[in-house]
Design a protein around this motif. Structure first.
Motif, PDB file in Angstrom:
ATOM      1  N   LEU A   1       0.831  -1.205   0.000  1.00  0.00           N
ATOM      2  CA  LEU A   1       0.000   0.000   0.000  1.00  0.00           C
ATOM      3  C   LEU A   1       0.866   1.255   0.000  1.00  0.00           C
ATOM      4  N   LEU A   2       1.869   1.300   0.872  1.00  0.00           N
ATOM      5  CA  LEU A   2       2.749   2.467   0.933  1.00  0.00           C
ATOM      6  C   LEU A   2       3.491   2.661  -0.384  1.00  0.00           C
ATOM      7  N   ASN A   3       3.919   1.560  -0.993  1.00  0.00           N
ATOM      8  CA  ASN A   3       4.608   1.663  -2.282  1.00  0.00           C
ATOM      9  C   ASN A   3       3.683   2.179  -3.366  1.00  0.00           C
ATOM     10  N   ASN A   4       2.448   1.691  -3.391  1.00  0.00           N
ATOM     11  CA  ASN A   4       1.525   2.064  -4.472  1.00  0.00           C
ATOM     12  C   ASN A   4       1.079   3.516  -4.381  1.00  0.00           C
ATOM     13  N   ILE A   5       0.996   4.041  -3.166  1.00  0.00           N
ATOM     14  CA  ILE A   5       0.650   5.461  -3.025  1.00  0.00           C
ATOM     15  C   ILE A   5       1.688   6.320  -3.738  1.00  0.00           C
ATOM     16  N   ILE A   6       2.957   5.931  -3.589  1.00  0.00           N
ATOM     17  CA  ILE A   6       4.029   6.645  -4.299  1.00  0.00           C
ATOM     18  C   ILE A   6       4.032   6.279  -5.775  1.00  0.00           C
ATOM     19  N   GLU A   7       3.773   4.998  -6.070  1.00  0.00           N
ATOM     20  CA  GLU A   7       3.853   4.503  -7.450  1.00  0.00           C
ATOM     21  C   GLU A   7       2.853   5.210  -8.359  1.00  0.00           C
ATOM     22  N   ILE A   8       1.647   5.452  -7.873  1.00  0.00           N
ATOM     23  CA  ILE A   8       0.624   6.114  -8.696  1.00  0.00           C
ATOM     24  C   ILE A   8       1.105   7.496  -9.120  1.00  0.00           C
ATOM     25  N   ARG A   9       1.598   8.277  -8.167  1.00  0.00           N
ATOM     26  CA  ARG A   9       2.053   9.638  -8.496  1.00  0.00           C
ATOM     27  C   ARG A   9       3.335   9.608  -9.317  1.00  0.00           C
ATOM     28  N   LEU A  10       4.177   8.610  -9.077  1.00  0.00           N
ATOM     29  CA  LEU A  10       5.416   8.488  -9.843  1.00  0.00           C
ATOM     30  C   LEU A  10       5.114   8.175 -11.305  1.00  0.00           C
ATOM     31  N   ASP A  11       4.211   7.210 -11.531  1.00  0.00           N
ATOM     32  CA  ASP A  11       3.814   6.886 -12.904  1.00  0.00           C
ATOM     33  C   ASP A  11       3.110   8.064 -13.564  1.00  0.00           C
ATOM     34  N   ALA A  12       2.263   8.747 -12.788  1.00  0.00           N
ATOM     35  CA  ALA A  12       1.544   9.899 -13.343  1.00  0.00           C
ATOM     36  C   ALA A  12       2.520  10.984 -13.772  1.00  0.00           C
ATOM     37  N   LYS A  13       3.489  11.269 -12.930  1.00  0.00           N
ATOM     38  CA  LYS A  13       4.490  12.292 -13.256  1.00  0.00           C
ATOM     39  C   LYS A  13       5.286  11.891 -14.488  1.00  0.00           C
ATOM     40  N   LYS A  14       5.595  10.617 -14.593  1.00  0.00           N
ATOM     41  CA  LYS A  14       6.339  10.130 -15.751  1.00  0.00           C
ATOM     42  C   LYS A  14       5.531  10.299 -17.032  1.00  0.00           C
ATOM     43  N   PHE A  15       4.251   9.952 -16.991  1.00  0.00           N
ATOM     44  CA  PHE A  15       3.411  10.060 -18.186  1.00  0.00           C
ATOM     45  C   PHE A  15       3.194  11.517 -18.591  1.00  0.00           C
ATOM     46  N   VAL A  16       3.038  12.389 -17.613  1.00  0.00           N
ATOM     47  CA  VAL A  16       2.698  13.779 -17.925  1.00  0.00           C
ATOM     48  C   VAL A  16       3.927  14.592 -18.319  1.00  0.00           C
ATOM     49  N   THR A  17       5.054  14.373 -17.641  1.00  0.00           N
ATOM     50  CA  THR A  17       6.195  15.278 -17.805  1.00  0.00           C
ATOM     51  C   THR A  17       7.391  14.677 -18.523  1.00  0.00           C
ATOM     52  N   GLU A  18       7.561  13.358 -18.509  1.00  0.00           N
ATOM     53  CA  GLU A  18       8.801  12.771 -19.011  1.00  0.00           C
ATOM     54  C   GLU A  18       8.633  11.937 -20.269  1.00  0.00           C
ATOM     55  N   LEU A  19       7.414  11.579 -20.630  1.00  0.00           N
ATOM     56  CA  LEU A  19       7.183  10.743 -21.809  1.00  0.00           C
ATOM     57  C   LEU A  19       6.496  11.547 -22.904  1.00  0.00           C
ATOM     58  N   ARG A  20       6.789  11.185 -24.156  1.00  0.00           N
ATOM     59  CA  ARG A  20       5.982  11.715 -25.251  1.00  0.00           C
ATOM     60  C   ARG A  20       4.546  11.231 -25.092  1.00  0.00           C
ATOM     61  N   ARG A  21       3.645  12.002 -25.606  1.00  0.00           N
ATOM     62  CA  ARG A  21       2.239  11.627 -25.467  1.00  0.00           C
ATOM     63  C   ARG A  21       1.971  10.360 -26.282  1.00  0.00           C
ATOM     64  N   PRO A  22       1.493   9.294 -25.653  1.00  0.00           N
ATOM     65  CA  PRO A  22       1.222   8.067 -26.413  1.00  0.00           C
ATOM     66  C   PRO A  22      -0.046   8.191 -27.241  1.00  0.00           C
ATOM     67  N   VAL A  23      -0.134   7.375 -28.266  1.00  0.00           N
ATOM     68  CA  VAL A  23      -1.345   7.336 -29.084  1.00  0.00           C
ATOM     69  C   VAL A  23      -2.460   6.684 -28.269  1.00  0.00           C
ATOM     70  N   ALA A  24      -3.611   7.319 -28.239  1.00  0.00           N
ATOM     71  CA  ALA A  24      -4.733   6.782 -27.471  1.00  0.00           C
ATOM     72  C   ALA A  24      -5.224   5.488 -28.103  1.00  0.00           C
ATOM     73  N   VAL A  25      -5.396   4.470 -27.279  1.00  0.00           N
ATOM     74  CA  VAL A  25      -5.859   3.165 -27.742  1.00  0.00           C
ATOM     75  C   VAL A  25      -7.147   2.829 -27.009  1.00  0.00           C
ATOM     76  N   ARG A  26      -8.164   2.443 -27.780  1.00  0.00           N
ATOM     77  CA  ARG A  26      -9.424   2.041 -27.154  1.00  0.00           C
ATOM     78  C   ARG A  26      -9.306   0.618 -26.609  1.00  0.00           C
ATOM     79  N   ALA A  27      -9.810   0.397 -25.407  1.00  0.00           N
ATOM     80  CA  ALA A  27      -9.813  -0.927 -24.783  1.00  0.00           C
ATOM     81  C   ALA A  27     -10.923  -0.957 -23.749  1.00  0.00           C
TER      82      ALA A  27
END
Length: 952
Positions: free
Chosen positions: A722-748
């Motif tokens: 739980l403690l790891n995932n609280i950090i993991e969510i924001r870490l992944d979010a920061k990576k997607f928003v600020t450090e990665l190119r915008r991915p192509v949206a895929v329907r699923a």
């Protein structure tokens, strides 16, 4: 390609850059000299196009970017720069204008050096491909005069008619004008919901998409014939940026390039280096003082920030920006993290129960009681001496923290928790499908991958060379047999390598324990077991982290040589191989401690040896469960801290810094060029490419295994997860928003194969926990002693009952302790943990009846526990419906409303048809009254006139 006469092209000498096309003079409203004057007076032409978010005209939005490398002489750069200063409007485009190479080209004369064959070939492929894109209806604009020298950008815009056409092809559900009321709860439920909303208001993200909705627009697959049904009041925002980029990407994938080696478009061109990158743009900057409000900035503030870790995720906004597939990942991660909260609370209670009852635990009290004077047999040959059981008091007390009756309850609870979590996610997934208009969505077969097309082409050419007919070639199992054989051998080798490394660590533990036992200091001899266990676990952790990265690369390579047809097939096969290898890598050391350590030791006087020199290690007097807990906790926490978090932060930062250094070397020393603000597509090009969700899912699935598989030995695992995932969510979010190119949206509409893997782990967890409780812990031996052998119905005497006796005179030659008087007295009988006959028995050292009684009880417990928990899990699965009742009602309501809309439309058409018929009859009657001869002479014309409304 046909060129419209009303469009004109400027001479190449005046342009100095590649021109894709130029707008008509009528469309612009002034001639070229006027545009030059206006552009020269403009202070900042880049501001009109919002620094790369729009074309140079500032009206057409950039939906996609293609990036390519090119070689350009210094003379060409100078001329191009001058031309750009003279005319900044030559970049605007129209879809039916000539592309570079097809229209007028820049003539450099002798100053242009001759490019090599490969560069010319790539340029020709780009020209043909971009020409085909224009024929498909897209509008292009090229920019080679950027801060990144040697890098060219092609900006792509999809006009309205193309968006409508492709939305119809893709069957995209779009909102109609019809709105309906969402069913609301009434009575007590309404009051409870309102109270919950007020309580949770501080932890709700401040975004419009996250607010509860009372009305919803009816959605329907887009159709150009039924445009009047849709809300087209604002055409610019009808198709959002995510949808526009998806549409453009579909066109890029299916557009062919015959000059390329393969028949398909962008995938093969990227694979061959014709284009170096292809990506949609981010909405804008996410930080700065004068940044315009955009979804990226909002996501950064309300989602990708560690300061909002306590808030819910704005999942709808994530889906709006990144697409359904990434939205589902973060929604699943959020549900998983929420479900860890009750599991963590129960785990803490179980741990506290162990702490509270440790002083009342009779077996550990007996082990710590020095009055018992129990002398144990040596732990190794020669160098180790006899030792007192009371010296293992700390280990025995610590074992009770995790080996108590409450852990059995916790194992049952976690099995039911896993089943509840899966059902809760299915219900959440259906709610998201309804909210995101994915009900009824079926994934269509994707375009073949570039590598598959290449193999098929190669096979076709071979058959043509042999004069065989080739209608429609495809790869069969015979073509893939060498790859399948390589996969099988490779996976077996990797699994064998993992086992070999674990075996090497076992040898290290045995040899290190023997070496430390020779230590002259008493403290060194007393801490042998702790030192060996800690160092061995750290070695295991380092090896696991290294092999994880190696196995990820090997799994990708093994999947590539299989040449799967589509991206979906490739992803599923890659996931299966990577999960198999990483699962074996992460859990093999834990499986060894849980089920193999101490099982094949032998007995004093007849020990089992490895290579005839190393004696197999045995468990501590308190059992192997404590060591299993240490192993599990260090590997789990180490993987989460080092691999998941440190690597995710450090490696992207390092790659970004390396790219920055490379680009800095390419930069010109021109001060004006250096001070110019970068365009949006230049900034996004410097970001890390999106590599898929497989690594993100994989680390969470492995963690899910740590939480469920061996939870009987480590009740605090859900808390650390739980403690790891609280950090993991924001870490992944920061990576997607600020450090990665915008991915192509895929329907699923679901998380795919990962759901099946989760279910498999949940089933496996029941079996493993049953075996851990029955064979690794002392729970079953205690129950057997309590109900079969205890004289007073208590646990007094349990420790003595589990120990067997050995006569020291029966030691093999050369294995007795070198210092038999180390304890200060002569030892004749020593004790060891096993169920065997005493030395004074007729069948001395044979397995006793107590062993078979305990074994039968252990096997019975495994069978009862497994079937009972499986039944309870299936019951939970059956009693909780997959689709929430309110969602099924809303879906049915949508269908009824859609039928009503179409019935009204048909009625309106019929009424209009009747009106036309009545008007036609009146006209016909007037004609018959005033000119009967004309009516008789032109009966054919009148009959055709009467049939006119029916033809309509």
């Amino acid at each position: 390609m046909r060129v419209n006469k009303k469009y004109s092209c400027l001479p190449a000498e005046e342009k100095g850059i590649h021109i894709i096309n130029i707008r008509a003079i009528e469309d612009i409203g002034y001639d070229q000299h006027e545009s030059t004057l206006l552009n020269s007076l403009s202070k900042n032409p880049d501001a009109d196009c919002k620094y790369g978010l729009y074309f140079r005209d500032g009206k057409r939005k950039v939906d996609y970017i293609l990036v390519y490398h090119y070689k350009k002489s210094s003379a060409g750069k100078t001329l191009a720069r001058k031309a750009q200063q003279n005319d900044a409007s030559v970049r605007s485009t129209k879809q039916d204008q000539p592309l570079p190479g097809k229209g007028v080209q820049l003539e450099m004369g002798d100053s242009e050096p001759h490019m090599d064959y490969h560069e010319d070939d790539k340029r020709f492929r780009r020209e043909e491909y971009e020409g085909n894109l224009v024929e498909a209806g897209l509008e292009l604009e090229r920019d080679e005069d950027t801060k990144i020298h040697g890098i060219g950008f092609v900006k792509i815009h999809a006009p309205w008619n193309v968006l409508c056409r492709e939305a119809e092809f893709l069957k995209l559900k779009m909102p109609t004008k019809k709105m309906y009321q969402i069913n609301q709860t009434h009575g007590l439920l309404k009051k409870i919901n309102s109270v919950i909303q007020k309580i949770t208001e501080p932890i709700q993200p401040k975004v419009a998409e996250h607010k509860p909705q009372t009305v919803k627009r009816l959605s329907y697959p887009f159709s150009r014939e039924k445009q009047h049904l849709f809300d087209l009041s604002d055409k610019d925002s009808f198709f959002d940026s995510k949808t526009r980029s998806t549409i453009v990407y579909e066109i890029l994938k299916r557009t062919t390039c015959t000059k390329a080696k393969y028949s398909m478009g962008i995938t093969s061109l990227l694979a061959n280096g014709v284009y170096s990158a292809a990506y949609p743009l981010h909405d804008g900057d996410y930080e700065g003082e004068n940044v315009e409000p955009n979804d990226r900035k909002l996501l950064c503030e309300e989602w990708a920030s560690y300061g909002v870790f306590y808030k819910y995720q704005p999942i709808d906004l994530v889906r709006k920006y990144f697409g359904e597939k990434i939205g589902l990942y973060f929604a699943w991660l959020g549900v998983y993290t929420q479900m860890l909260i009750p599991a963590s609370i129960v785990g803490i209670i179980v741990f506290l129960y162990g702490c509270a009852t440790v002083d009342e635990n009779i077996p550990s009290m007996e082990m710590c009681d020095q009055r018992n004077n129990i002398t144990m047999c040596p732990l190794c040959d020669k160098t180790c001496s006899y030792w007192k059981m009371s010296s293992a008091c700390a280990t025995a007390r610590a074992s009770h923290l995790f080996d108590n009756p409450a852990t059995v309850f916790f194992s049952v609870f976690m099995a039911l928790w896993a089943a509840t979590f899966m059902e809760h996610w299915k219900r959440k997934q259906m709610r998201l499908n309804y909210r995101w208009d994915l009900t009824g969505f079926e994934e269509e077969e994707d375009h073949p991958r570039a590598e598959y097309e290449a193999k098929v082409l190669e096979k076709s050419l071979r058959k043509e060379h042999k004069h065989k007919e080739t209608d429609k070639e495809k790869l069969t199992w015979k073509d893939r047999f060498p790859a399948y054989l390589t996969n099988f051998v490779g996976i077996i080798f990797m699994v064998g390598l993992t086992f070999a490394i674990v075996f090497g660590v076992i040898i290290y533990r045995i040899s290190t324990a023997a070496a430390l036992a020779i230590s002259s200091t008493p403290s060194g001899r007393s801490s042998v077991r702790v030192t060996v266990t800690a160092t061995a676990v750290i070695i295991n952790l380092v090896v696991i982290i290294i092999l994880d990265e190696v196995y990820g690369c090997i799994a990708r390579w093994l999947t590539q040589i299989e040449v799967p047809k589509t991206d979906k097939n490739f992803e599923e096969r890659l996931i299966f191989k990577a999960f198999l290898l990483k699962f074996v890598n992460a859990y093999t050391p834990i499986f060894y401690v849980a089920f193999f350590k101490g099982r094949f030791v032998g007995r004093p006087g007849d020990y089992v040896y490895i290579f005839h020199s190393f004696r197999m290690e045995e468990c501590a007097p308190g059992g192997c469960l404590m060591e299993l807990c240490i192993q599990l906790s260090i590997i789990m926490l180490g993987k989460q801290l080092i691999q998941n978090n440190l690597f995710e932060i450090g490696i992207p930062k390092m790659k970004k810094f390396i790219r920055y250094l490379k680009l800095k070397r390419r930069r010109s020393l021109d001060h004006e060029e250096h001070m110019k603000k970068k365009q949006r597509y230049e900034v996004d090009y410097n970001l890390e490419p999106f590599a898929g969700l497989t690594p993100e899912y994989m680390e969470m699935i492995i963690q899910f295994g740590f939480v469920t598989l061996f939870v009987a030995s480590f009740p605090l695992a859900p808390l650390f997860a739980l403690l790891n995932n609280i950090i993991e969510i924001r870490l992944d979010a920061k990576k997607f928003v600020t450090e990665l190119r915008r991915p192509v949206a895929v329907r699923a509409k679901d998380i795919g194969i990962w759901y099946n893997i989760l279910r498999g782990i949940g089933k496996l967890a029941v079996i493993i926990n049953a075996f851990v409780i029955s064979f690794t812990s002392d729970f079953i031996p205690r129950l057997v002693y309590l109900y079969m052998y205890s004289e007073n119905g208590t646990m007094h005497g349990f420790v003595n009952h589990t120990l067997s006796s050995f006569n020291v005179s029966d030691f093999q030659a050369g294995t007795a302790p070198n210092d038999p008087l180390d304890l200060g007295y002569e030892v004749q009988i020593c004790r060891y943990k096993d169920y065997r006959e005493p030395p004074w028995s007729e069948n001395k050292y044979d397995i006793s009846k107590d062993f078979w009684a305990v074994l039968a009880a252990r096997l019975a417990f495994v069978i009862v526990f497994q079937n009972l928990v499986m039944f309870m899990s299936e019951f939970v699965d059956w009693i909780i419906p997959d689709i929430p009742k309110d969602i099924s009602q809303q879906i049915h309501k949508e269908k009824v409303l859609m039928v009503e809309v179409f019935m009204r439309e048909e009625q309106g058409k019929l009424q209009m048809l009747e009106t036309w018929k009545d008007k036609d009859k009146r006209k016909g009657g007037n004609c018959n009254n005033h000119s009967p001869r004309l009516s008789r002479s032109r009966s054919g014309s009148l009959s055709s006139c009467h049939s006119y409304p029916l033809d309509i």
